[in-house]
Design a protein around this motif. Structure first.
Motif, PDB file in Angstrom:
ATOM      1  N   ALA A 195       8.904   0.222  10.207  1.00 45.87           N
ATOM      2  CA  ALA A 195       8.045  -0.952  10.338  1.00 45.87           C
ATOM      3  C   ALA A 195       7.196  -1.150   9.084  1.00 45.87           C
ATOM      4  CB  ALA A 195       7.151  -0.808  11.567  1.00 45.87           C
ATOM      5  N   LEU A 196       6.765  -0.054   8.468  1.00 43.66           N
ATOM      6  CA  LEU A 196       5.965  -0.146   7.243  1.00 43.66           C
ATOM      7  C   LEU A 196       6.822  -0.513   6.042  1.00 43.66           C
ATOM      8  CD1 LEU A 196       3.797   3.014   7.943  1.00 43.66           C
ATOM      9  CD2 LEU A 196       3.056   0.634   8.106  1.00 43.66           C
ATOM     10  N   LEU A 197       8.030   0.008   5.980  1.00 47.00           N
ATOM     11  CA  LEU A 197       8.958  -0.397   4.916  1.00 47.00           C
ATOM     12  C   LEU A 197       9.266  -1.887   5.005  1.00 47.00           C
ATOM     13  CD1 LEU A 197      11.373   2.663   5.053  1.00 47.00           C
ATOM     14  CD2 LEU A 197       9.960   2.048   3.082  1.00 47.00           C
ATOM     15  N   ASP A 198       9.386  -2.402   6.226  1.00 54.02           N
ATOM     16  CA  ASP A 198       9.623  -3.832   6.395  1.00 54.02           C
ATOM     17  C   ASP A 198       8.507  -4.668   5.791  1.00 54.02           C
ATOM     18  OD1 ASP A 198      11.943  -3.270   7.804  1.00 54.02           O
ATOM     19  OD2 ASP A 198      11.055  -3.616   9.788  1.00 54.02           O
ATOM     20  N   GLU A 199       7.300  -4.102   5.744  1.00 52.77           N
ATOM     21  CA  GLU A 199       6.143  -4.811   5.185  1.00 52.77           C
ATOM     22  C   GLU A 199       6.043  -4.654   3.670  1.00 52.77           C
ATOM     23  OE1 GLU A 199       3.534  -6.386   7.189  1.00 52.77           O
ATOM     24  OE2 GLU A 199       5.027  -6.251   8.777  1.00 52.77           O
ATOM     25  N   GLY A 200       6.932  -3.859   3.091  1.00 53.58           N
ATOM     26  CA  GLY A 200       6.916  -3.654   1.654  1.00 53.58           C
ATOM     27  C   GLY A 200       6.053  -2.512   1.177  1.00 53.58           C
ATOM     28  N   HIS A 201       5.591  -1.649   2.100  1.00 56.79           N
ATOM     29  CA  HIS A 201       4.735  -0.534   1.715  1.00 56.79           C
ATOM     30  C   HIS A 201       5.552   0.613   1.118  1.00 56.79           C
ATOM     31  CE1 HIS A 201       1.396  -2.504   3.597  1.00 56.79           C
ATOM     32  NE2 HIS A 201       1.925  -2.418   4.814  1.00 56.79           N
ATOM     33  N   ASP A 202       4.880   1.435   0.334  1.00 55.33           N
ATOM     34  CA  ASP A 202       5.426   2.695  -0.177  1.00 55.33           C
ATOM     35  C   ASP A 202       5.094   3.760   0.860  1.00 55.33           C
ATOM     36  OD1 ASP A 202       6.252   4.882  -1.603  1.00 55.33           O
ATOM     37  OD2 ASP A 202       4.652   4.780  -3.104  1.00 55.33           O
ATOM     38  N   VAL A 203       6.115   4.329   1.502  1.00 53.82           N
ATOM     39  CA  VAL A 203       5.904   5.177   2.676  1.00 53.82           C
ATOM     40  C   VAL A 203       6.204   6.641   2.353  1.00 53.82           C
ATOM     41  CG1 VAL A 203       6.618   5.639   5.060  1.00 53.82           C
ATOM     42  CG2 VAL A 203       6.460   3.270   4.230  1.00 53.82           C
ATOM     43  N   LEU A 204       5.257   7.507   2.709  1.00 58.28           N
ATOM     44  CA  LEU A 204       5.428   8.944   2.602  1.00 58.28           C
ATOM     45  C   LEU A 204       5.272   9.546   3.991  1.00 58.28           C
ATOM     46  CD1 LEU A 204       5.539  11.692   1.023  1.00 58.28           C
ATOM     47  CD2 LEU A 204       3.029  11.544   0.897  1.00 58.28           C
ATOM     48  N   VAL A 205       6.311  10.225   4.472  1.00 59.85           N
ATOM     49  CA  VAL A 205       6.249  10.911   5.761  1.00 59.85           C
ATOM     50  C   VAL A 205       5.930  12.381   5.499  1.00 59.85           C
ATOM     51  CG1 VAL A 205       7.477  11.496   7.883  1.00 59.85           C
ATOM     52  CG2 VAL A 205       7.954   9.318   6.726  1.00 59.85           C
ATOM     53  N   VAL A 206       4.919  12.896   6.188  1.00 64.89           N
ATOM     54  CA  VAL A 206       4.501  14.288   6.015  1.00 64.89           C
ATOM     55  C   VAL A 206       4.605  14.984   7.361  1.00 64.89           C
ATOM     56  CG1 VAL A 206       2.715  15.837   5.155  1.00 64.89           C
ATOM     57  CG2 VAL A 206       2.869  13.495   4.260  1.00 64.89           C
ATOM     58  N   ASP A 207       5.292  16.124   7.398  1.00 63.05           N
ATOM     59  CA  ASP A 207       5.449  16.852   8.646  1.00 63.05           C
ATOM     60  C   ASP A 207       5.605  18.331   8.332  1.00 63.05           C
ATOM     61  OD1 ASP A 207       6.345  16.164  11.756  1.00 63.05           O
ATOM     62  OD2 ASP A 207       7.214  18.027  11.019  1.00 63.05           O
ATOM     63  N   ARG A 208       5.049  19.160   9.202  1.00 59.84           N
ATOM     64  CA  ARG A 208       5.079  20.599   8.951  1.00 59.84           C
ATOM     65  C   ARG A 208       6.451  21.212   9.165  1.00 59.84           C
ATOM     66  NH1 ARG A 208       3.952  23.821  13.666  1.00 59.84           N
ATOM     67  NH2 ARG A 208       4.189  22.558  15.537  1.00 59.84           N
ATOM     68  N   GLU A 209       7.344  20.535   9.905  1.00 60.54           N
ATOM     69  CA  GLU A 209       8.671  21.087  10.158  1.00 60.54           C
ATOM     70  C   GLU A 209       9.782  20.172   9.648  1.00 60.54           C
ATOM     71  OE1 GLU A 209       9.032  23.548  13.993  1.00 60.54           O
ATOM     72  OE2 GLU A 209       7.543  22.014  14.488  1.00 60.54           O
ATOM     73  N   MET A 260       0.834  -1.196   0.000  1.00 67.12           N
ATOM     74  CA  MET A 260       0.000   0.000   0.000  1.00 67.12           C
ATOM     75  C   MET A 260       0.869   1.245   0.000  1.00 67.12           C
ATOM     76  SD  MET A 260      -3.070  -0.889   2.720  1.00 67.12           S
ATOM     77  CE  MET A 260      -1.953  -1.136   4.102  1.00 67.12           C
ATOM     78  N   LYS A 261       0.296   2.349  -0.423  1.00 66.21           N
ATOM     79  CA  LYS A 261       0.918   3.648  -0.232  1.00 66.21           C
ATOM     80  C   LYS A 261       0.414   4.180   1.103  1.00 66.21           C
ATOM     81  CE  LYS A 261       1.652   8.239  -2.196  1.00 66.21           C
ATOM     82  NZ  LYS A 261       1.383   9.161  -3.334  1.00 66.21           N
ATOM     83  N   VAL A 262       1.331   4.347   2.055  1.00 65.94           N
ATOM     84  CA  VAL A 262       0.970   4.724   3.412  1.00 65.94           C
ATOM     85  C   VAL A 262       1.581   6.074   3.741  1.00 65.94           C
ATOM     86  CG1 VAL A 262       0.950   4.054   5.838  1.00 65.94           C
ATOM     87  CG2 VAL A 262       0.964   2.284   4.072  1.00 65.94           C
ATOM     88  N   ALA A 263       0.755   7.000   4.195  1.00 67.73           N
ATOM     89  CA  ALA A 263       1.241   8.296   4.659  1.00 67.73           C
ATOM     90  C   ALA A 263       1.394   8.246   6.174  1.00 67.73           C
ATOM     91  CB  ALA A 263       0.270   9.406   4.280  1.00 67.73           C
ATOM     92  N   VAL A 264       2.568   8.615   6.649  1.00 67.56           N
ATOM     93  CA  VAL A 264       2.824   8.752   8.079  1.00 67.56           C
ATOM     94  C   VAL A 264       2.818  10.240   8.386  1.00 67.56           C
ATOM     95  CG1 VAL A 264       4.429   8.340   9.972  1.00 67.56           C
ATOM     96  CG2 VAL A 264       4.193   6.639   8.146  1.00 67.56           C
ATOM     97  N   VAL A 265       1.860  10.682   9.169  1.00 64.24           N
ATOM     98  CA  VAL A 265       1.753  12.095   9.512  1.00 64.24           C
ATOM     99  C   VAL A 265       2.535  12.322  10.800  1.00 64.24           C
ATOM    100  CG1 VAL A 265       0.201  14.022   9.990  1.00 64.24           C
ATOM    101  CG2 VAL A 265      -0.507  12.193   8.415  1.00 64.24           C
ATOM    102  N   GLY A 266       3.706  12.932  10.678  1.00 63.12           N
ATOM    103  CA  GLY A 266       4.557  13.177  11.827  1.00 63.12           C
ATOM    104  C   GLY A 266       5.939  12.598  11.622  1.00 63.12           C
ATOM    105  N   ALA A 267       6.960  13.435  11.804  1.00 62.38           N
ATOM    106  CA  ALA A 267       8.349  13.005  11.607  1.00 62.38           C
ATOM    107  C   ALA A 267       9.127  12.999  12.918  1.00 62.38           C
ATOM    108  CB  ALA A 267       9.050  13.910  10.590  1.00 62.38           C
ATOM    109  N   GLY A 268       8.404  12.839  14.036  1.00 63.73           N
ATOM    110  CA  GLY A 268       9.080  12.623  15.302  1.00 63.73           C
ATOM    111  C   GLY A 268       9.534  11.185  15.413  1.00 63.73           C
ATOM    112  N   ILE A 269       9.931  10.773  16.609  1.00 61.09           N
ATOM    113  CA  ILE A 269      10.493   9.436  16.758  1.00 61.09           C
ATOM    114  C   ILE A 269       9.446   8.354  16.517  1.00 61.09           C
ATOM    115  CG2 ILE A 269      10.135   9.328  19.262  1.00 61.09           C
ATOM    116  CD1 ILE A 269      13.151   7.964  17.210  1.00 61.09           C
ATOM    117  N   VAL A 270       8.182   8.593  16.858  1.00 57.65           N
ATOM    118  CA  VAL A 270       7.150   7.588  16.588  1.00 57.65           C
ATOM    119  C   VAL A 270       6.924   7.456  15.088  1.00 57.65           C
ATOM    120  CG1 VAL A 270       4.739   6.937  16.960  1.00 57.65           C
ATOM    121  CG2 VAL A 270       6.055   7.938  18.831  1.00 57.65           C
ATOM    122  N   GLY A 271       6.813   8.586  14.385  1.00 56.88           N
ATOM    123  CA  GLY A 271       6.640   8.524  12.937  1.00 56.88           C
ATOM    124  C   GLY A 271       7.832   7.912  12.223  1.00 56.88           C
TER     125      GLY A 271
END
Length: 410
Positions: free
Chosen positions: A18-32, A1-12
């Protein structure tokens, strides 16, 4: 899947792996960008041995004493009491004995996953050198409080947590930089701390990009559901994705509300002062019990911080609080440098009344997973939370019962 992670702190950042390990296409979005908030300014502990929620019968008895001291371990900004009342009502409910015991059970379950998850992730990324295993100390200057802490130590041992009781002579041999005011301590030899929280978070984030994750510096204003998921962002076209992980820390509440989930999230404003390049004061992280602050020997310098202040997201910092923490710390650490040569910081810990994070699916879509509200334990619990998030999106059985963390528990 294409998965958006909202937040680039340590949890994001850990969730991205963990999502890359599953083979997902990962996009991290963060305001800073990575490590912009408490992920960069926290105390740097992987404090998996902490099993007690903040909401407790004991803290309710102490709150009146704390609140008469505006620079003490707990304070509410003038004018913020009314907005905070709904959160405080839930906090009081969470402090009832039965609720308190349920929170301990749930915290302990998540904490048990924390260090193994970090060990696995650090080995995978080759960043083991950024995590130090020198143990951690909880020191006391009140003999009565030190004696009462035996009960907590016994409970920790029941959960398989190694803890050793040290009298003053053994403690001073271990940490000669401590003053004569300390009467004893409990040593947790397996506690870890990191080289520097900002350094670690940035390294984990950059490793995710190197593995193929993408990053977009935008503020997410809305997640639309129906005919697929779409992220509305300031200054950019809507982004279509297959799944979303909401890990925006203190800024998660309005996004969850727009998805139909009213989460009682508020922010504990934490303060610290750091002394770049200062080493040798102590050999391991130390918590000063009853005083609301900790000290950590980071690779980048020495950090002293803590305390809890409720004041929302817009009020300016009150670094008189930081100065008060420093003054207390000097009673225990006489060689601590002068306050004026330090670098001060304030950040927003995303806090839930029962001290449990929100980990679970949104009301409106099973493909939106929440991962926020970790309070003081974002760094500690992040790698474990990341694995739980991946399990949820894969519809896989989790290693622990996720019911205590579900978004609709309130």
């Amino acid at each position: 899947m294409k998965v958006a992670v909202v937040g680039a702190g340590i949890v994001g950042a850990t969730a991205a792996h963990a999502l890359l390990d599953e083979g997902h296409d990962v996009l991290v979005v963060d305001r800073e960008g990575p490590a912009a908030g408490p992920s960069g300014g926290n105390a740097g502990w992987i404090a998996y041995t902490d099993i007690l929620p903040i909401a407790s019968p004991k803290i309710l008895r102490q709150v009146p004493r704390f609140l008469v001291d505006p620079l003490g371990p707990l304070a509410i900004r003038p004018g913020y009491l009314l907005p905070l009342l709904p959160w405080l009502a839930r906090f009081v409910a969470a402090a009832r004995p039965a609720a308190y015991e349920r929170s301990i059970t749930a915290i302990a379950a998540l904490q048990a996953l924390a260090l193994p998850a970090w060990t696995r992730l650090a080995g995978q990324l080759g960043c083991e050198a950024l995590i130090h295993r020198r143990g951690g100390l909880y020191v006391y200057d009140d003999p009565a409080a030190f004696a009462r802490a035996d009960r907590l130590a016994a409970r920790q041992r029941e959960l398989g947590i190694t803890v050793e009781r040290l009298g003053a002579p053994d403690l001073r041999r271990m940490e000669p930089g401590l003053s004569q005011s300390v009467v004893g301590a409990f040593l947790h030899p397996d506690i870890a701390h990191v080289s520097d929280p900002r350094q670690l978070t940035t390294a984990v984030f950059e490793a995710a990009l190197a593995r193929g994750a993408h990053f977009l510096r935008r503020q997410v204003t809305n997640v639309a559901v129906g005919g697929g998921l779409r992220l509305a962002c300031d200054g950019a076209d809507a982004i279509s994705v297959d799944a979303v992980v909401l890990a925006a820390g203190a800024w998660s509440k309005p996004l969850a509300a727009s998805l139909g989930d009213r989460i009682p999230l508020d922010t504990e404003r934490g303060y610290n002062v750091s002394f770049p390049g200062v080493t040798g004061l102590v050999g391991r992280p130390i918590a000063f019990e009853g005083h609301g602050f900790v000290a950590t020997p980071l690779d980048t310098g020495f950090r002293v911080g803590g305390a809890v202040e409720f004041g929302g997201l817009s009020a300016p910092p009150n670094h008189a609080r930081t100065r008060a923490i420093h003054a207390k710390a000097r009673r225990f650490l006489p060689a601590l440098p002068d306050f004026e040569v330090g670098s001060v910081w304030m950040g927003f810990r995303p806090s839930i009344p029962d001290s449990l994070p929100v980990i679970g699916r949104a009301r409106t879509s099973p493909k939106i997973v929440y991962a926020f509200g970790h309070g003081h334990y974002g760094l500690t619990q992040s790698a474990a939370t990341a694995r739980l998030v991946a399990d949820l999106l894969a519809d896989r059985q989790s290693p622990i019962d996720l019911a205590p963390y579900r978004p609709d528990r309130f």
